[in-house]
Write a protein that holds these residues in place. Structure first.
Motif, PDB file in Angstrom:
ATOM      1  N   LEU A   1      27.822 -22.790  -1.038  1.00  0.00           N
ATOM      2  CA  LEU A   1      27.711 -23.973  -1.893  1.00  0.00           C
ATOM      3  C   LEU A   1      26.500 -24.841  -1.560  1.00  0.00           C
ATOM      4  O   LEU A   1      26.210 -25.801  -2.276  1.00  0.00           O
ATOM      5  N   PHE A   2      25.758 -24.480  -0.506  1.00  0.00           N
ATOM      6  CA  PHE A   2      24.633 -25.304  -0.050  1.00  0.00           C
ATOM      7  C   PHE A   2      23.562 -25.459  -1.127  1.00  0.00           C
ATOM      8  O   PHE A   2      23.163 -26.578  -1.453  1.00  0.00           O
ATOM      9  N   GLU A   3      23.095 -24.382  -1.694  1.00  0.00           N
ATOM     10  CA  GLU A   3      22.037 -24.476  -2.712  1.00  0.00           C
ATOM     11  C   GLU A   3      22.522 -25.130  -3.998  1.00  0.00           C
ATOM     12  O   GLU A   3      21.825 -25.994  -4.541  1.00  0.00           O
ATOM     13  N   PRO A   4      23.705 -24.763  -4.519  1.00  0.00           N
ATOM     14  CA  PRO A   4      24.184 -25.480  -5.714  1.00  0.00           C
ATOM     15  C   PRO A   4      24.343 -26.987  -5.473  1.00  0.00           C
ATOM     16  O   PRO A   4      24.086 -27.793  -6.369  1.00  0.00           O
ATOM     17  N   MET A   5      24.752 -27.376  -4.269  1.00  0.00           N
ATOM     18  CA  MET A   5      24.858 -28.799  -3.943  1.00  0.00           C
ATOM     19  C   MET A   5      23.485 -29.443  -3.979  1.00  0.00           C
ATOM     20  O   MET A   5      23.305 -30.535  -4.522  1.00  0.00           O
ATOM     21  N   ASN A   6      22.472 -28.764  -3.423  1.00  0.00           N
ATOM     22  CA  ASN A   6      21.123 -29.326  -3.403  1.00  0.00           C
ATOM     23  C   ASN A   6      20.573 -29.568  -4.806  1.00  0.00           C
ATOM     24  O   ASN A   6      19.849 -30.538  -5.038  1.00  0.00           O
ATOM     25  N   VAL A   7      20.899 -28.698  -5.743  1.00  0.00           N
ATOM     26  CA  VAL A   7      20.426 -28.866  -7.117  1.00  0.00           C
ATOM     27  C   VAL A   7      20.923 -30.200  -7.679  1.00  0.00           C
ATOM     28  O   VAL A   7      20.142 -30.980  -8.234  1.00  0.00           O
ATOM     29  N   VAL A   8      22.204 -30.485  -7.514  1.00  0.00           N
ATOM     30  CA  VAL A   8      22.764 -31.740  -8.030  1.00  0.00           C
ATOM     31  C   VAL A   8      22.303 -32.922  -7.185  1.00  0.00           C
ATOM     32  O   VAL A   8      21.983 -33.995  -7.721  1.00  0.00           O
ATOM     33  N   TYR A   9      22.226 -32.754  -5.880  1.00  0.00           N
ATOM     34  CA  TYR A   9      21.798 -33.824  -4.970  1.00  0.00           C
ATOM     35  C   TYR A   9      20.439 -34.370  -5.396  1.00  0.00           C
ATOM     36  O   TYR A   9      20.212 -35.575  -5.381  1.00  0.00           O
ATOM     37  N   ARG A  10      19.535 -33.469  -5.817  1.00  0.00           N
ATOM     38  CA  ARG A  10      18.197 -33.892  -6.263  1.00  0.00           C
ATOM     39  C   ARG A  10      18.244 -34.705  -7.553  1.00  0.00           C
ATOM     40  O   ARG A  10      17.294 -35.415  -7.861  1.00  0.00           O
ATOM     41  N   GLU A  11      19.317 -34.612  -8.321  1.00  0.00           N
ATOM     42  CA  GLU A  11      19.467 -35.442  -9.515  1.00  0.00           C
ATOM     43  C   GLU A  11      19.716 -36.904  -9.148  1.00  0.00           C
ATOM     44  O   GLU A  11      19.446 -37.800  -9.936  1.00  0.00           O
ATOM     45  N   TYR A  12      20.246 -37.134  -7.961  1.00  0.00           N
ATOM     46  CA  TYR A  12      20.623 -38.479  -7.536  1.00  0.00           C
ATOM     47  C   TYR A  12      19.656 -39.093  -6.529  1.00  0.00           C
ATOM     48  O   TYR A  12      19.518 -40.315  -6.490  1.00  0.00           O
ATOM     49  N   PHE A  13      19.045 -38.274  -5.706  1.00  0.00           N
ATOM     50  CA  PHE A  13      18.141 -38.759  -4.667  1.00  0.00           C
ATOM     51  C   PHE A  13      16.756 -38.150  -4.849  1.00  0.00           C
ATOM     52  O   PHE A  13      16.629 -37.009  -5.288  1.00  0.00           O
ATOM     53  N   SER A  14      15.744 -38.941  -4.475  1.00  0.00           N
ATOM     54  CA  SER A  14      14.374 -38.437  -4.523  1.00  0.00           C
ATOM     55  C   SER A  14      13.673 -38.823  -3.225  1.00  0.00           C
ATOM     56  O   SER A  14      14.233 -39.529  -2.389  1.00  0.00           O
ATOM     57  N   LYS A  15      12.448 -38.362  -3.074  1.00  0.00           N
ATOM     58  CA  LYS A  15      11.703 -38.629  -1.841  1.00  0.00           C
ATOM     59  C   LYS A  15      11.439 -40.115  -1.691  1.00  0.00           C
ATOM     60  O   LYS A  15      11.128 -40.774  -2.682  1.00  0.00           O
ATOM     61  N   PRO A  16      11.531 -40.641  -0.511  1.00  0.00           N
ATOM     62  CA  PRO A  16      12.017 -39.964   0.679  1.00  0.00           C
ATOM     63  C   PRO A  16      13.539 -39.817   0.617  1.00  0.00           C
ATOM     64  O   PRO A  16      14.263 -40.790   0.410  1.00  0.00           O
ATOM     65  N   PHE A  17      14.004 -38.587   0.749  1.00  0.00           N
ATOM     66  CA  PHE A  17      15.438 -38.319   0.727  1.00  0.00           C
ATOM     67  C   PHE A  17      16.106 -38.965   1.932  1.00  0.00           C
ATOM     68  O   PHE A  17      15.484 -39.126   2.981  1.00  0.00           O
ATOM     69  N   PRO A  18      17.381 -39.314   1.801  1.00  0.00           N
ATOM     70  CA  PRO A  18      18.103 -39.806   2.982  1.00  0.00           C
ATOM     71  C   PRO A  18      18.147 -38.723   4.061  1.00  0.00           C
ATOM     72  O   PRO A  18      18.144 -37.523   3.747  1.00  0.00           O
ATOM     73  N   ALA A  19      18.173 -39.146   5.311  1.00  0.00           N
ATOM     74  CA  ALA A  19      18.449 -38.189   6.379  1.00  0.00           C
ATOM     75  C   ALA A  19      19.815 -37.587   6.067  1.00  0.00           C
ATOM     76  O   ALA A  19      20.676 -38.253   5.475  1.00  0.00           O
ATOM     77  N   ARG A  20      20.015 -36.315   6.419  1.00  0.00           N
ATOM     78  CA  ARG A  20      21.268 -35.672   6.012  1.00  0.00           C
ATOM     79  C   ARG A  20      21.707 -34.630   7.017  1.00  0.00           C
ATOM     80  O   ARG A  20      20.901 -33.902   7.576  1.00  0.00           O
ATOM     81  N   SER A  21      23.000 -34.557   7.215  1.00  0.00           N
ATOM     82  CA  SER A  21      23.639 -33.465   7.941  1.00  0.00           C
ATOM     83  C   SER A  21      24.529 -32.751   6.944  1.00  0.00           C
ATOM     84  O   SER A  21      25.115 -33.385   6.065  1.00  0.00           O
ATOM     85  N   THR A  22      24.639 -31.434   7.082  1.00  0.00           N
ATOM     86  CA  THR A  22      25.541 -30.663   6.230  1.00  0.00           C
ATOM     87  C   THR A  22      26.426 -29.826   7.132  1.00  0.00           C
ATOM     88  O   THR A  22      25.932 -29.097   7.991  1.00  0.00           O
ATOM     89  N   ILE A  23      27.715 -29.932   6.923  1.00  0.00           N
ATOM     90  CA  ILE A  23      28.700 -29.272   7.769  1.00  0.00           C
ATOM     91  C   ILE A  23      29.593 -28.405   6.893  1.00  0.00           C
ATOM     92  O   ILE A  23      30.063 -28.859   5.845  1.00  0.00           O
TER      93      ILE A  23
END
Length: 128
Positions: free
Chosen positions: A83-105
């Motif tokens: 689900l990592f890549e599909p999440m990134n696609v939507v995440y980019r709709e909400y956040f842009s550079k500079p992106f928040p620091a992020r951890s993924t678990i």
């Protein structure tokens, strides 16, 4: 001192937590899940689930007087690594550079119907 930030745009839960709290100039959002303000879960489509989670984060940050641009850190919990890549696609709709620091678990979530949960920290100065 910690204060609760109230928002009607995030569904209340039957668990002992506050969705959004302020501590000084920082705003902390508890892990948000794919639940609409009316309490219905979004479980049929992963992109829709992710949008529901990020809409909750947006609602919480806006209730504190900020925007998603004020989010400095997120932690994403995914049911599995596919689900990592599909999440990134939507995440980019909400956040842009500079992106928040992020951890993924990758971890099981509290509800077996859920595939994503995201918590966030925003910096929103009281006088800014």
């Amino acid at each position: 001192m910690i204060e609760e930030i109230a928002t009607k745009n995030i569904a209340p839960l039957e668990v002992p937590l506050t969705h959004v709290v302020r501590a000084g100039d920082f705003v902390y959002l508890s892990g948000q899940i794919a639940v609409r303000a009316d309490g219905t879960l979004v479980t049929n489509d992963f992109a829709a689930e992710t949008r529901a989670v990020l809409d909750n984060i947006k609602a919480g940050v806006e209730a504190a007087g900020g925007t998603l641009a004020d989010v400095s850190k997120t932690t994403v919990f995914l049911l599995n690594a596919t689900l990592f890549e599909p999440m990134n696609v939507v995440y980019r709709e909400y956040f842009s550079k500079p992106f928040p620091a992020r951890s993924t678990i990758v971890a099981p979530l509290s509800n077996p119907d859920l595939r994503i949960e995201i918590e966030a920290v925003a910096y929103i100065p009281r006088n800014g």
